[in-house]
Design a protein around this motif. Structure first.
Motif, mmCIF file in Angstrom:
data_model
loop_
_atom_site.group_PDB
_atom_site.id
_atom_site.type_symbol
_atom_site.label_atom_id
_atom_site.label_comp_id
_atom_site.label_asym_id
_atom_site.label_seq_id
_atom_site.Cartn_x
_atom_site.Cartn_y
_atom_site.Cartn_z
ATOM 1 N N THR A 134 6.771 -11.094 26.450
ATOM 2 C CA THR A 134 5.379 -11.537 26.401
ATOM 3 C C THR A 134 4.929 -11.641 24.955
ATOM 4 O OG1 THR A 134 4.936 -10.410 28.504
ATOM 5 C CG2 THR A 134 3.025 -11.060 27.190
ATOM 6 N N SER A 135 4.351 -12.785 24.599
ATOM 7 C CA SER A 135 3.792 -13.006 23.259
ATOM 8 C C SER A 135 2.313 -12.645 23.266
ATOM 9 C CB SER A 135 3.948 -14.467 22.850
ATOM 10 O OG SER A 135 5.300 -14.822 22.799
ATOM 11 N N TYR A 136 1.850 -12.092 22.148
ATOM 12 C CA TYR A 136 0.449 -11.716 21.995
ATOM 13 C C TYR A 136 -0.082 -12.337 20.711
ATOM 14 C CZ TYR A 136 1.346 -8.139 25.503
ATOM 15 O OH TYR A 136 1.692 -7.482 26.640
ATOM 16 N N SER A 137 -1.323 -12.769 20.754
ATOM 17 C CA SER A 137 -2.024 -13.258 19.570
ATOM 18 C C SER A 137 -3.450 -12.753 19.664
ATOM 19 C CB SER A 137 -1.992 -14.775 19.514
ATOM 20 O OG SER A 137 -2.548 -15.231 18.311
ATOM 21 N N ASP A 138 -3.958 -12.250 18.554
ATOM 22 C CA ASP A 138 -5.282 -11.635 18.551
ATOM 23 C C ASP A 138 -5.394 -10.574 19.641
ATOM 24 O OD1 ASP A 138 -6.175 -13.147 16.373
ATOM 25 O OD2 ASP A 138 -6.673 -14.819 17.688
#
Length: 147
Positions: free
Chosen positions: A81-85
């Motif tokens: 899973t990618s996360y941003s902010d």
């Protein structure tokens, strides 16, 4: 004086032959199962034109708080899973196998082979080396912490 010498010699022998446990022993129960968050990646890539880039990144990235997690399940599946902010973004499903120190993750687009350089109850270090069809060569080391 002879008695003192014999006592000291006996104590020296006892201390000399006692062994400390290996660092690996403290993590004999370490398992890849669980959720791992990327903390650092480094390596290089050489492009087909001969140019080379060195890469060293700490995560979460300062500018957009970007990072990713790997969630390994006991049934041989993994979710990246990618996360941003600090918000979850794209997730990808994989299967995985481990043979010795080799981890292979597979999805619909293919497989990626990693060397498990270190696995403890708190940290995981993976090494990836490869060459793409266009001649691009790369080596990356990824450091994760268990969350």
């Amino acid at each position: 004086m002879k008695k003192l010498f014999l006592i000291m010699a006996a104590m020296f022998a006892a201390v000399s032959f006692s062994a400390c446990s290996d660092d690996d022993d403290k993590d004999k129960d370490a398992s890849i199962v669980g959720t791992w968050q990327i903390t650092h990646s480094e390596g290089w890539v050489t492009y087909s034109d001969g140019t080379r880039d060195e890469i060293s990144e700490d995560y979460p990235a300062v500018d957009d708080a970007y990072y990713w997690t790997l969630n390994f399940q006991e049934n041989g599946t993994m979710i990246r899973t990618s996360y941003s902010d600090n918000r979850a973004g794209h997730s990808s499903n994989y299967t995985y196998t481990i043979t010795g120190k080799t981890l292979i993750t597979t999805d619909s687009e293919g497989s990626i082979k990693y060397e498990i350089q270190s696995l403890s109850t708190k940290n995981l270090i993976l090494f990836e080396k490869g060459e793409k069809e266009d001649g691009e060569k790369f080596e990356y080391t990824y450091t994760y912490k268990k969350i």
